[in-house]
Design an enzyme around this catalytic site. Structure first.
Site, mmCIF file in Angstrom:
data_model
loop_
_atom_site.group_PDB
_atom_site.id
_atom_site.type_symbol
_atom_site.label_atom_id
_atom_site.label_comp_id
_atom_site.label_asym_id
_atom_site.label_seq_id
_atom_site.Cartn_x
_atom_site.Cartn_y
_atom_site.Cartn_z
ATOM 1 N N CYS A 88 -35.192 16.726 -29.877
ATOM 2 C CA CYS A 88 -35.196 15.908 -28.124
ATOM 3 C C CYS A 88 -36.523 15.662 -28.089
ATOM 4 O O CYS A 88 -36.638 14.315 -26.922
ATOM 5 C CB CYS A 88 -35.943 17.492 -27.659
ATOM 6 S SG CYS A 88 -34.376 18.288 -27.673
ATOM 7 N N ASP A 89 -37.468 14.981 -28.998
ATOM 8 C CA ASP A 89 -39.171 13.829 -29.475
ATOM 9 C C ASP A 89 -38.661 13.636 -30.297
ATOM 10 O O ASP A 89 -39.823 12.757 -30.853
ATOM 11 C CB ASP A 89 -40.121 14.753 -29.406
ATOM 12 C CG ASP A 89 -41.076 14.236 -28.808
ATOM 13 O OD1 ASP A 89 -40.382 12.958 -27.977
ATOM 14 O OD2 ASP A 89 -42.021 14.286 -28.737
ATOM 15 N N VAL A 90 -37.740 12.689 -30.643
ATOM 16 C CA VAL A 90 -37.674 11.687 -31.491
ATOM 17 C C VAL A 90 -38.582 10.279 -31.466
ATOM 18 O O VAL A 90 -37.617 9.885 -30.156
ATOM 19 C CB VAL A 90 -36.653 10.971 -32.621
ATOM 20 C CG1 VAL A 90 -36.419 9.870 -33.015
ATOM 21 C CG2 VAL A 90 -35.839 12.221 -32.981
ATOM 22 N N ASN A 94 -44.248 10.146 -33.330
ATOM 23 C CA ASN A 94 -44.035 11.502 -34.508
ATOM 24 C C ASN A 94 -42.978 11.687 -36.000
ATOM 25 O O ASN A 94 -41.693 12.481 -36.961
ATOM 26 C CB ASN A 94 -42.838 12.419 -33.574
ATOM 27 C CG ASN A 94 -43.275 13.885 -32.189
ATOM 28 O OD1 ASN A 94 -44.347 13.658 -32.662
ATOM 29 N ND2 ASN A 94 -42.389 13.833 -31.155
#
Length: 227
Positions: A88-90, A94
Site C-alpha cells: 500500500c505504500d511502495v 520505502n
C-alpha cells in the site's frame, strides 16, 4: 514482552525484522541495519550531480523491488492460506539501496493482509499521493496487490526518465483524474531506451487494474526479457 509478527524477513529484498516487543511500556521494532540510502536519497544525489542511472541499472533496481513484492504478495499463513498482503505504500522512501546494490523494501506499517479493505484511516488516505493507484484512492472501488504493481511502475518510470508520469495531484479528486492522463512513452524522453520499455510501463500504469500485470512476477519477467 514479545508479540507475533506476519514474518516477511525471509527474502533478501525485504528488510528483516529481528524482534518486536515492549520495554518498560515502550514499543519497539528491531530491524536490519541496511548500510546504504533510500531510493529517494539516491535519486536526489544523481539529480544534484547532473548524472543519471543507466537503463540497465534502473531496470535492475525495480526488478529487485518486484521480487520482494512477489514474495510478500504470495505469503501464506501458518495454515497455508494466502495472506493476500498488499504493501500500500511502495515509494522511493520505502526502498533502501545498499552500497552493495541490494534493494530492500521496508515499512509494511500500513500493509493489508486482505483484499478490498479501505486505504483510509479516520478519513485520511494512507500512502503517498504520488504513488497511489486510482482505485486505492476510491472509497467505493475494490483493490488488491495490483496497487503495488502500479506504484512500482511509477518508480520504474522515474528512474528511467527522471520525470513524473502523471500530473501532480493535490487531493484525492485530482489524483484519480490525473491517473487518466496519457503517459508520455519513456523512449520519447530518453531515446537510449529500448522500445519494449514503453509497452511495459504502459501496462504497469494502466488505469484499470485488469489491464495491468496480473502479479509482480509477471512484471519482473517482462523486465528480465528487456535486460
Amino acid at each position: 514482552q514479545q508479540v507475533p509478527l506476519v514474518c516477511m524477513e525471509c527474502h533478501s529484498n525485504i528488510a528483516q525484522i529481528h524482534e518486536c516487543g515492549a520495554v518498560d511500556g515502550t514499543w519497539f521494532i528491531a530491524m536490519e541495519l541496511v548500510n546504504g540510502v533510500s531510493m529517494k536519497e539516491m535519486m536526489h544525489a544523481f539529480a544534484r550531480a547532473g548524472a543519471q542511472l543507466s537503463p540497465e541499472q534502473s531496470i535492475f533496481l525495480v526488478l529487485q523491488l518486484l521480487q520482494g513484492l512477489s514474495y510478500a504478495h504470495r505469503k501464506l499463513d501458518a495454515n497455508g492460506n494466502p495472506l493476500k498482503v498488499v504493501h500500500c505504500d511502495v515509494s522511493p522512501d520505502n526502498c533502501l539501496v545498499s552500497w552493495e546494490g541490494e534493494v530492500k523494501l521496508l515499512d509494511f506499517g500500513i500493509a493489508r493482509a486482505s483484499t478490498c479493505l479501505s486505504n483510509y484511516k479516520e478519513g485520511m488516505l494512507m500512502g503517498k499521493l504520488g504513488y497511489v493507484a486510482p482505485e486505492q484512492a476510491s472509497l467505493e472501488k475494490r483493490w488488491d496487490h495490483r496497487v503495488d504493481i502500479f506504484a512500482a511502475g511509477i518508480l520504474l518510470y522515474e528512474l528511467l526518465t527522471k520525470q513524473k508520469p502523471f500530473p501532480k495531484a493535490t487531493d484525492v479528486e485530482s489524483l484519480i483524474e490525473s491517473r487518466r492522463a496519457k503517459v508520455v512513452p519513456p523512449t520519447a524522453i530518453d531515446p537510449r531506451l529500448p522500445k519494449d520499455v514503453d509497452a511495459i510501463v504502459a501496462k504497469a500504469l494502466a488505469y484499470e487494474p485488469e489491464d495491468r500485470y496480473a502479479d509482480a512476477r509477471s512484471f519482473a519477467d517482462a523486465l528480465v526479457d528487456v535486460l
